[in-house]
Design a protein around this motif. Structure first.
Motif, PDB file in Angstrom:
ATOM      1  N   ALA A  66       0.834  -1.204   0.000  1.00 19.69           N
ATOM      2  CA  ALA A  66       0.000   0.000   0.000  1.00 19.69           C
ATOM      3  C   ALA A  66       0.871   1.258   0.000  1.00 19.69           C
ATOM      4  CB  ALA A  66      -0.930  -0.008   1.216  1.00 19.69           C
ATOM      5  N   TYR A  67       1.953   1.207   0.750  1.00 20.91           N
ATOM      6  CA  TYR A  67       2.881   2.339   0.786  1.00 20.91           C
ATOM      7  C   TYR A  67       3.486   2.584  -0.593  1.00 20.91           C
ATOM      8  CZ  TYR A  67       7.088   5.042   1.826  1.00 20.91           C
ATOM      9  OH  TYR A  67       8.071   5.998   1.824  1.00 20.91           O
ATOM     10  N   LEU A  68       3.949   1.500  -1.252  1.00 23.61           N
ATOM     11  CA  LEU A  68       4.548   1.641  -2.573  1.00 23.61           C
ATOM     12  C   LEU A  68       3.517   2.110  -3.596  1.00 23.61           C
ATOM     13  CD1 LEU A  68       6.814  -1.544  -2.666  1.00 23.61           C
ATOM     14  CD2 LEU A  68       7.516   0.820  -2.240  1.00 23.61           C
ATOM     15  N   CYS A  69       2.309   1.621  -3.461  1.00 21.74           N
ATOM     16  CA  CYS A  69       1.233   2.042  -4.355  1.00 21.74           C
ATOM     17  C   CYS A  69       0.963   3.540  -4.204  1.00 21.74           C
ATOM     18  CB  CYS A  69      -0.028   1.236  -4.072  1.00 21.74           C
ATOM     19  SG  CYS A  69      -1.419   1.635  -5.159  1.00 21.74           S
ATOM     20  N   ALA A  70       0.973   4.019  -2.971  1.00 21.56           N
ATOM     21  CA  ALA A  70       0.764   5.450  -2.726  1.00 21.56           C
ATOM     22  C   ALA A  70       1.894   6.279  -3.332  1.00 21.56           C
ATOM     23  CB  ALA A  70       0.655   5.697  -1.220  1.00 21.56           C
ATOM     24  N   LYS A  71       3.115   5.768  -3.237  1.00 26.03           N
ATOM     25  CA  LYS A  71       4.248   6.467  -3.847  1.00 26.03           C
ATOM     26  C   LYS A  71       4.070   6.557  -5.359  1.00 26.03           C
ATOM     27  CE  LYS A  71       7.804   7.302  -1.992  1.00 26.03           C
ATOM     28  NZ  LYS A  71       8.350   8.557  -1.395  1.00 26.03           N
ATOM     29  N   ALA A  72       3.602   5.463  -5.969  1.00 26.17           N
ATOM     30  CA  ALA A  72       3.395   5.454  -7.414  1.00 26.17           C
ATOM     31  C   ALA A  72       2.259   6.393  -7.823  1.00 26.17           C
ATOM     32  CB  ALA A  72       3.116   4.035  -7.885  1.00 26.17           C
ATOM     33  N   ASP A  73       1.227   6.469  -6.991  1.00 25.56           N
ATOM     34  CA  ASP A  73       0.115   7.382  -7.288  1.00 25.56           C
ATOM     35  C   ASP A  73       0.571   8.834  -7.227  1.00 25.56           C
ATOM     36  OD1 ASP A  73      -1.651   5.330  -7.670  1.00 25.56           O
ATOM     37  OD2 ASP A  73      -2.455   5.379  -5.626  1.00 25.56           O
ATOM     38  N   ALA A  74       1.463   9.126  -6.292  1.00 27.02           N
ATOM     39  CA  ALA A  74       1.951  10.498  -6.127  1.00 27.02           C
ATOM     40  C   ALA A  74       2.978  10.869  -7.188  1.00 27.02           C
ATOM     41  CB  ALA A  74       2.557  10.672  -4.730  1.00 27.02           C
ATOM     42  N   ASN A  75       3.688   9.864  -7.713  1.00 29.43           N
ATOM     43  CA  ASN A  75       4.735  10.125  -8.703  1.00 29.43           C
ATOM     44  C   ASN A  75       4.672   9.037  -9.780  1.00 29.43           C
ATOM     45  OD1 ASN A  75       7.031  10.555 -10.218  1.00 29.43           O
ATOM     46  ND2 ASN A  75       8.407  10.736  -8.463  1.00 29.43           N
ATOM     47  N   PRO A  76       4.169   9.360 -10.961  1.00 30.52           N
ATOM     48  CA  PRO A  76       4.031   8.351 -12.025  1.00 30.52           C
ATOM     49  C   PRO A  76       5.358   7.706 -12.437  1.00 30.52           C
ATOM     50  CG  PRO A  76       2.804  10.344 -12.560  1.00 30.52           C
ATOM     51  CD  PRO A  76       3.654  10.667 -11.372  1.00 30.52           C
ATOM     52  N   TYR A  77       6.473   8.328 -12.092  1.00 29.23           N
ATOM     53  CA  TYR A  77       7.772   7.780 -12.473  1.00 29.23           C
ATOM     54  C   TYR A  77       8.323   6.818 -11.415  1.00 29.23           C
ATOM     55  CZ  TYR A  77      11.655   7.985 -15.774  1.00 29.23           C
ATOM     56  OH  TYR A  77      12.571   7.669 -16.743  1.00 29.23           O
ATOM     57  N   PHE A  78       7.586   6.655 -10.319  1.00 29.47           N
ATOM     58  CA  PHE A  78       7.960   5.659  -9.312  1.00 29.47           C
ATOM     59  C   PHE A  78       7.501   4.291  -9.818  1.00 29.47           C
ATOM     60  CE2 PHE A  78       7.408   3.015  -5.601  1.00 29.47           C
ATOM     61  CZ  PHE A  78       8.456   3.383  -4.762  1.00 29.47           C
ATOM     62  N   PHE A  79       8.374   3.293  -9.700  1.00 29.35           N
ATOM     63  CA  PHE A  79       8.086   1.977 -10.278  1.00 29.35           C
ATOM     64  C   PHE A  79       8.257   0.897  -9.216  1.00 29.35           C
ATOM     65  CE2 PHE A  79       9.181  -1.984 -12.316  1.00 29.35           C
ATOM     66  CZ  PHE A  79       8.438  -2.012 -13.493  1.00 29.35           C
ATOM     67  N   TYR A  80       7.299  -0.041  -9.163  1.00 22.59           N
ATOM     68  CA  TYR A  80       7.479  -1.205  -8.305  1.00 22.59           C
ATOM     69  C   TYR A  80       6.756  -2.398  -8.911  1.00 22.59           C
ATOM     70  CZ  TYR A  80       2.720  -0.986  -6.348  1.00 22.59           C
ATOM     71  OH  TYR A  80       1.351  -1.010  -6.175  1.00 22.59           O
ATOM     72  N   LYS A  81       7.313  -3.568  -8.660  1.00 23.71           N
ATOM     73  CA  LYS A  81       6.722  -4.817  -9.115  1.00 23.71           C
ATOM     74  C   LYS A  81       6.905  -5.864  -8.023  1.00 23.71           C
ATOM     75  CE  LYS A  81       5.319  -4.073 -13.412  1.00 23.71           C
ATOM     76  NZ  LYS A  81       3.978  -4.401 -13.943  1.00 23.71           N
ATOM     77  N   TYR A  82       6.004  -6.817  -7.951  1.00 24.26           N
ATOM     78  CA  TYR A  82       6.134  -7.901  -6.979  1.00 24.26           C
ATOM     79  C   TYR A  82       5.447  -9.138  -7.532  1.00 24.26           C
ATOM     80  CZ  TYR A  82       1.240  -6.993  -5.734  1.00 24.26           C
ATOM     81  OH  TYR A  82      -0.120  -6.838  -5.772  1.00 24.26           O
ATOM     82  N   ASP A  83       5.722 -10.273  -6.927  1.00 24.38           N
ATOM     83  CA  ASP A  83       4.978 -11.483  -7.242  1.00 24.38           C
ATOM     84  C   ASP A  83       4.733 -12.267  -5.962  1.00 24.38           C
ATOM     85  OD1 ASP A  83       7.315 -12.839  -6.644  1.00 24.38           O
ATOM     86  OD2 ASP A  83       7.329 -14.026  -8.479  1.00 24.38           O
ATOM     87  N   LYS A  84       3.827 -13.211  -6.054  1.00 23.70           N
ATOM     88  CA  LYS A  84       3.451 -14.025  -4.889  1.00 23.70           C
ATOM     89  C   LYS A  84       3.708 -15.494  -5.186  1.00 23.70           C
ATOM     90  CE  LYS A  84      -0.151 -10.846  -3.278  1.00 23.70           C
ATOM     91  NZ  LYS A  84      -1.587 -10.710  -2.902  1.00 23.70           N
ATOM     92  N   ASP A  85       3.916 -16.269  -4.119  1.00 23.28           N
ATOM     93  CA  ASP A  85       4.128 -17.704  -4.296  1.00 23.28           C
ATOM     94  C   ASP A  85       2.792 -18.430  -4.337  1.00 23.28           C
ATOM     95  OD1 ASP A  85       3.206 -17.920  -1.683  1.00 23.28           O
ATOM     96  OD2 ASP A  85       5.208 -18.178  -0.829  1.00 23.28           O
ATOM     97  N   GLN A  86       2.843 -19.752  -4.365  1.00 23.48           N
ATOM     98  CA  GLN A  86       1.635 -20.552  -4.481  1.00 23.48           C
ATOM     99  C   GLN A  86       0.724 -20.431  -3.273  1.00 23.48           C
ATOM    100  OE1 GLN A  86       3.055 -24.526  -5.297  1.00 23.48           O
ATOM    101  NE2 GLN A  86       3.460 -24.090  -7.458  1.00 23.48           N
TER     102      GLN A  86
END
Length: 266
Positions: free
Chosen positions: A41-61
């Motif tokens: 949620a924190y990273l998502c908020a950073k991306a919303d505030a700055n379109p040039y902020f980038f993050y990616k993640y994945d989940k296990d089974q």
């Protein structure tokens, strides 16, 4: 105060280390299953505030966070300007989950350390490192580094060859020197090996000097010496002449950043 009542701090029975251990234990108790959601949620908020902020993640089974990658706008701009040489170390695990924390760094035009991206990983496999490097490309508009300097992790080495097949690959001098000391316990070998690592001569001169060193110390049957020689193109200056590494020979800049982040990653 308790120390005054007891006569001194030595008689309190609860020293600074006990307090530190107690706080760490309490922190672990406070960690809920929702901490991943808070981080995302924190990273998502950073991306919303700055379109040039980038993050990616994945989940296990089991729907748990597996890998997490992020880069802020400053890091992306720095990589566009200074991302020809990529440096990273994969040995940092002093966070609460004992996950590998990998920082991609380089140097700017003032030879100052600059951070390109951050990674919190589930393991240190070829597949995981391949994912990380692919995310780096995705983040940085598919710009590939000219040269890569790492600590010698074989899984990362394989991933680099897969994702950056044209990049020149160099092993950290500091790690090579440490491994020489650990694997060949012969007087004076360590210094001799370091001399050959830094030997700025042509390949013919290096080969003659290497053969002389092996004979001198009787290391013809030493497996580490043999394996190291076979990888000479990744650590011997004689075989790295003409390749651009921005003046860097080791990944110790990463070690400095690890010391800094150690104060933050609890």
């Amino acid at each position: 105060m308790r120390n005054q009542q007891s006569g001194s701090f030595a008689n309190v029975g609860f020293i600074h280390k006990d307090l530190h251990n107690y706080i760490q234990a309490e922190r672990k108790i406070e960690m809920k299953d929702g901490d991943t959601e808070y981080a995302l949620a924190y990273l998502c908020a950073k991306a919303d505030a700055n379109p040039y902020f980038f993050y990616k993640y994945d989940k296990d089974q089991e729907n748990r966070l597996g890998k997490l990658f992020w880069a802020d706008s400053r890091s992306r701009l720095d990589y566009a300007a200074f991302g020809d040489v990529l440096v990273f170390d994969t040995t940092y695990k002093t966070n609460a989950y004992n996950k590998p924390f990998v920082i991609f760094i380089g140097v700017n035009n003032h030879f100052e350390t600059t951070i390109f991206a951050y990674n919190l990983l589930v393991d240190e496999t070829i597949a995981t490192y391949t994912w990380v490097l692919q995310k780096l490309l995705e983040t940085m508009d598919n710009k590939r580094p000219v040269s890569v300097l790492i600590d010698g992790d074989m899984a990362m080495s394989e991933a680099i060859q897969k994702v950056f097949p044209n990049a020149k690959h160099r092993l950290c001098n500091w790690h090579m020197h440490r491994n020489a000391k650990r694997n060949v316990q012969v007087d004076e070998f360590e210094g001799h090996f370091k001399h050959l690592m830094d030997l700025d001569a042509n390949e013919v001169v290096f080969e003659e000097a290497w053969s002389k060193m092996v004979r001198k110390y009787g290391l013809q049957n030493n497996k580490w010496v043999s394996d190291t020689y076979n990888n000479k193109g990744m650590w011997a200056q004689s075989y790295l002449r003409g390749y651009f590494f921005a003046g860097m020979k080791s990944s110790q800049r990463c070690e400095g950043m690890h010391a800094f982040f150690n104060e933050c990653l609890k």
